[in-house]
Enzyme design. Structure first.
Site, PDB file in Angstrom:
ATOM      1  N   ARG A 125       7.579 -47.336  40.071  1.00  0.00           N
ATOM      2  CA  ARG A 125       7.224 -46.512  41.294  1.00  0.00           C
ATOM      3  C   ARG A 125       7.720 -47.103  42.446  1.00  0.00           C
ATOM      4  O   ARG A 125       7.565 -46.619  43.520  1.00  0.00           O
ATOM      5  CB  ARG A 125       5.740 -46.435  41.173  1.00  0.00           C
ATOM      6  N   LYS A 147       2.278 -59.526  25.407  1.00  0.00           N
ATOM      7  CA  LYS A 147       0.969 -60.088  25.378  1.00  0.00           C
ATOM      8  C   LYS A 147       0.380 -60.195  26.955  1.00  0.00           C
ATOM      9  O   LYS A 147       1.235 -60.086  27.790  1.00  0.00           O
ATOM     10  CB  LYS A 147       0.991 -61.702  24.895  1.00  0.00           C
ATOM     11  N   HIS A 195       7.007 -64.668  22.648  1.00  0.00           N
ATOM     12  CA  HIS A 195       8.323 -65.092  22.908  1.00  0.00           C
ATOM     13  C   HIS A 195       8.678 -66.546  22.109  1.00  0.00           C
ATOM     14  O   HIS A 195       9.861 -66.569  21.933  1.00  0.00           O
ATOM     15  CB  HIS A 195       8.614 -65.015  24.360  1.00  0.00           C
ATOM     16  N   LYS A 212      12.578 -68.232  20.151  1.00  0.00           N
ATOM     17  CA  LYS A 212      13.045 -69.529  20.355  1.00  0.00           C
ATOM     18  C   LYS A 212      14.013 -70.044  19.304  1.00  0.00           C
ATOM     19  O   LYS A 212      13.468 -70.183  18.136  1.00  0.00           O
ATOM     20  CB  LYS A 212      12.127 -70.531  20.846  1.00  0.00           C
ATOM     21  N   GLU A 221       2.957 -78.192  29.781  1.00  0.00           N
ATOM     22  CA  GLU A 221       3.789 -77.569  30.911  1.00  0.00           C
ATOM     23  C   GLU A 221       3.579 -78.429  32.171  1.00  0.00           C
ATOM     24  O   GLU A 221       2.430 -79.057  32.501  1.00  0.00           O
ATOM     25  CB  GLU A 221       3.448 -76.246  31.294  1.00  0.00           C
ATOM     26  N   ASP A 247      -4.405 -67.819  26.515  1.00  0.00           N
ATOM     27  CA  ASP A 247      -2.883 -67.644  27.135  1.00  0.00           C
ATOM     28  C   ASP A 247      -1.846 -68.371  26.201  1.00  0.00           C
ATOM     29  O   ASP A 247      -0.766 -67.681  25.868  1.00  0.00           O
ATOM     30  CB  ASP A 247      -2.892 -68.295  28.449  1.00  0.00           C
ATOM     31  N   HIS A 255       0.900 -68.360  20.785  1.00  0.00           N
ATOM     32  CA  HIS A 255       1.911 -69.435  20.546  1.00  0.00           C
ATOM     33  C   HIS A 255       1.475 -70.355  19.711  1.00  0.00           C
ATOM     34  O   HIS A 255       2.660 -70.781  18.678  1.00  0.00           O
ATOM     35  CB  HIS A 255       2.544 -69.856  21.788  1.00  0.00           C
ATOM     36  N   LYS A 266      -1.674 -76.949  31.499  1.00  0.00           N
ATOM     37  CA  LYS A 266      -0.633 -76.943  32.607  1.00  0.00           C
ATOM     38  C   LYS A 266      -0.854 -78.209  33.526  1.00  0.00           C
ATOM     39  O   LYS A 266      -1.882 -78.756  33.355  1.00  0.00           O
ATOM     40  CB  LYS A 266      -1.217 -75.451  33.515  1.00  0.00           C
TER      41      LYS A 266
HETATM   42  C1  BG6 Z   1       3.407 -67.650  28.374  1.00  0.00           C
HETATM   43  C2  BG6 Z   1       2.098 -68.009  29.077  1.00  0.00           C
HETATM   44  O1  BG6 Z   1       3.143 -66.726  27.242  1.00  0.00           O
HETATM   45  O2  BG6 Z   1       4.292 -68.983  28.097  1.00  0.00           O
HETATM   46  C3  BG6 Z   1       2.498 -68.769  30.227  1.00  0.00           C
HETATM   47  O3  BG6 Z   1       1.472 -66.788  29.578  1.00  0.00           O
HETATM   48  C4  BG6 Z   1       3.437 -69.890  29.874  1.00  0.00           C
HETATM   49  O4  BG6 Z   1       1.376 -69.368  30.902  1.00  0.00           O
HETATM   50  C5  BG6 Z   1       4.660 -69.388  29.153  1.00  0.00           C
HETATM   51  O5  BG6 Z   1       3.716 -70.800  30.930  1.00  0.00           O
HETATM   52  C6  BG6 Z   1       5.326 -70.788  28.575  1.00  0.00           C
HETATM   53  O6  BG6 Z   1       6.448 -70.345  27.876  1.00  0.00           O
HETATM   54  P1  BG6 Z   1       7.819 -71.165  27.870  1.00  0.00           P
HETATM   55  O7  BG6 Z   1       8.789 -70.252  27.015  1.00  0.00           O
HETATM   56  O8  BG6 Z   1       8.248 -71.676  29.105  1.00  0.00           O
HETATM   57  O9  BG6 Z   1       7.334 -72.602  27.335  1.00  0.00           O
END
Ligand code: BG6
Length: 487
Positions: free
Chosen positions: A48, A145, A175, A179, A213, A232, A237, A337
């Protein structure tokens, strides 16, 4: 990979962050590589915040191009990529607007892919609106997600989407499954005879899976504060990685063989007894600190986060799998994090030899260990014991390294590129099936409930560290510790 499968890729949320950073750059990369996307394939962005195609293309040039320029943009490829892009301006809240979308794509050839890069609250209305104009036929739908907030809300979305699209039309993205190193984990386990006989309780003492992270919540404070690390990262994952590490060899790599085996693992996870939660689960929240020399603020002061927030930004868990292969082997999972390093890795700690004929130094030197680093640099490292040169029999731990970038210098593919090509080509193996998702929610939900009921705040940790001390203490109780090596 040559393809002649034509497609119309409809991107809802065409000006969103995900489209900008991941989806459009991945499609560009597939386009640039040549032969991966059918020449006739079109991308139809729905948004939009732009009024017409010209304005949208301008947005793509300004916002997407910087994300594809890692190795310098190939201008000719970029120009021909833009020719694939069409634009439709509709209000996603108005089902009647979808007639315009139907009219815009009705004469385009090939399979239709609807990618919902929008908030989850729009998933169901979009599906209904697509069905109302007959666009659910000959199509695939991709859901990002978070798919729900708990088992109930995830079931509600899946039920509603499932009334309109059959399960084999639904591609739920995690995702991590796209990888390259995660794919390699399957190759390591099922392409080599060497590891599989040892991959079981008789030889494995414990397994660790870490996704750490350095980043904080960035611009997503509002979303994250209502989500937390368990939803999350763990529900999806980490449990997906765990299921690949622990699954039985599948009959083949077809989508249901792999997903059936992962599901068996998820269903065999030992339910967490709320009375044990303090022993098997640690939750933390980052405070201010220093990461690579830069001072960073506390979670509670990040934009969008409530100052008295009790949302966890760190989780460590001890997980058990109730089956013959893994009974009694602890799996330690952790994610957080603002930790000391950005690293995702799997550590398999093997048992020591049953009898050490080589004396005390062999025992001191430890046991075999396999470290599979998924990111930042993909490597597999096998720790072995070797004799130190010189007199006597003194052992030391040494390692064999496999650095993938030394063997394969080209052809690496980003997760999103692989996954988008799989959607276009109808390959479901790397997408999460509904029953897997349900099993994962069923397992994490008691933890969420117990944390909520107990009303205890998460344990603080300074940014730039490895999380609360309780996380190390949990492993110490099992005579082990987290592997924390320099990158
Ligand atoms: C996402 C989370 O699914 O994966 C994020 O919502 C996270 O919070 C991310 O930072 C991490 O992905 P990657 O590929 O950077 O390890």
């Amino acid at each position: 990979m040559q393809t002649d499968s034509s497609f119309t890729f409809v991107l809802f949320g065409g000006t969103g962050d995900l489209s900008m950073r991941k989806i459009l750059p991945a499609l560009f990369e597939a386009h640039r590589a040549g032969g991966m996307l059918a020449d006739s394939g079109k991308i139809v962005a729905v948004a939009r915040h732009a009024t017409d195609r010209g304005e949208y293309i301008q947005w793509v040039n300004e916002h997407v191009k910087p994300h594809v320029s890692k190795n310098g943009v190939d201008e000719a490829a970029w120009a021909s990529f833009l020719e694939r892009i069409e634009f439709v301006n509709i209000d996603l809240g108005k089902a009647e607007d979808f007639v315009h979308l139907r009219d815009a794509i009705k004469d385009l050839p090939g399979i239709r892919v609807f990618y919902l890069a929008t908030g989850p609250s729009l998933f169901v209305p979009i599906c209904h609106a697509l069905a109302s104009v007959g666009l659910n036929e000959n199509s695939r739908i991709v859901l990002e997600k978070p798919l729900g907030y708990d088992l109930k809300s995830s079931n509600a979305i899946n039920d509603a989407v499932g009334e309109i699209f059959a399960e084999e039309q639904i591609y739920r993205i995690d995702h991590y499954l796209g990888k390259e190193p995660v794919q390699n984990l399957l190759a390591l386990r099922f392409g080599n005879a060497l590891f599989e006989p040892l991959w079981r309780r008789e030889w494995v003492e414990s397994i660790q899976i870490t996704i750490a992270e350095e980043l904080g919540v960035e611009a997503r404070g509002d979303f994250y504060d209502n989500t937390g690390a368990l939803r999350d990262m763990v529900q999806n994952h980490l449990l997906q990685l765990l299921s690949i590490v622990a699954m039985e060899p599948p009959h083949s790599m077809d989508s249901d063989s792999v997903r059936d085996e992962k599901l068996r693992v998820l269903r065999a996870l030992k339910p967490i007894d709320p009375r044990d939660i303090g022993k098997v689960a640690v939750r933390g929240q980052y405070h201010s600190g220093v990461i690579r020399g830069t001072a960073v603020p506390a979670y509670a002061t990040e934009a969008g986060v409530r100052p008295d927030s009790t949302t966890e930004t760190f989780v460590a868990l001890k997980v058990e799998i109730e089956n013959w292969r893994w009974a009694g082997v602890p799996f330690f999972l952790r994610t957080g994090k603002r930790l000391a390093d950005r690293v995702a890795e799997i550590v398999v700690n093997f048992r020591a030899v049953p009898h050490s004929a080589l004396g005390a130094s062999a025992l001191r030197a430890g046991a075999n260990r396999l470290v599979i680093r998924l990111q930042p640099n993909e490597t597999i490292r096998l720790y072995c014991l070797a004799k130190q040169p010189g007199e006597g029999m003194n052992l030391a731990s040494v390692h064999l390294d496999l650095a993938f970038d030394q063997f394969f210098r080209e052809g690496q593919m980003e997760a999103y590129q692989r996954l988008l090509l799989d959607v276009i080509n109808g390959r479901l193996a790397l997408f999460v099936r509904r029953d897997e998702q349900e099993a994962a929610w069923r397992w994490v939900e008691p933890i969420l409930n117990e944390w909520k009921a107990s009303n205890k705040p998460p344990k603080p940790y300074a940014s730039g560290t490895w999380g609360p001390a309780a996380s190390s203490a949990m492993l110490a109780q099992h005579g082990t510790c987290w592997l924390e090596e320099e990158n």
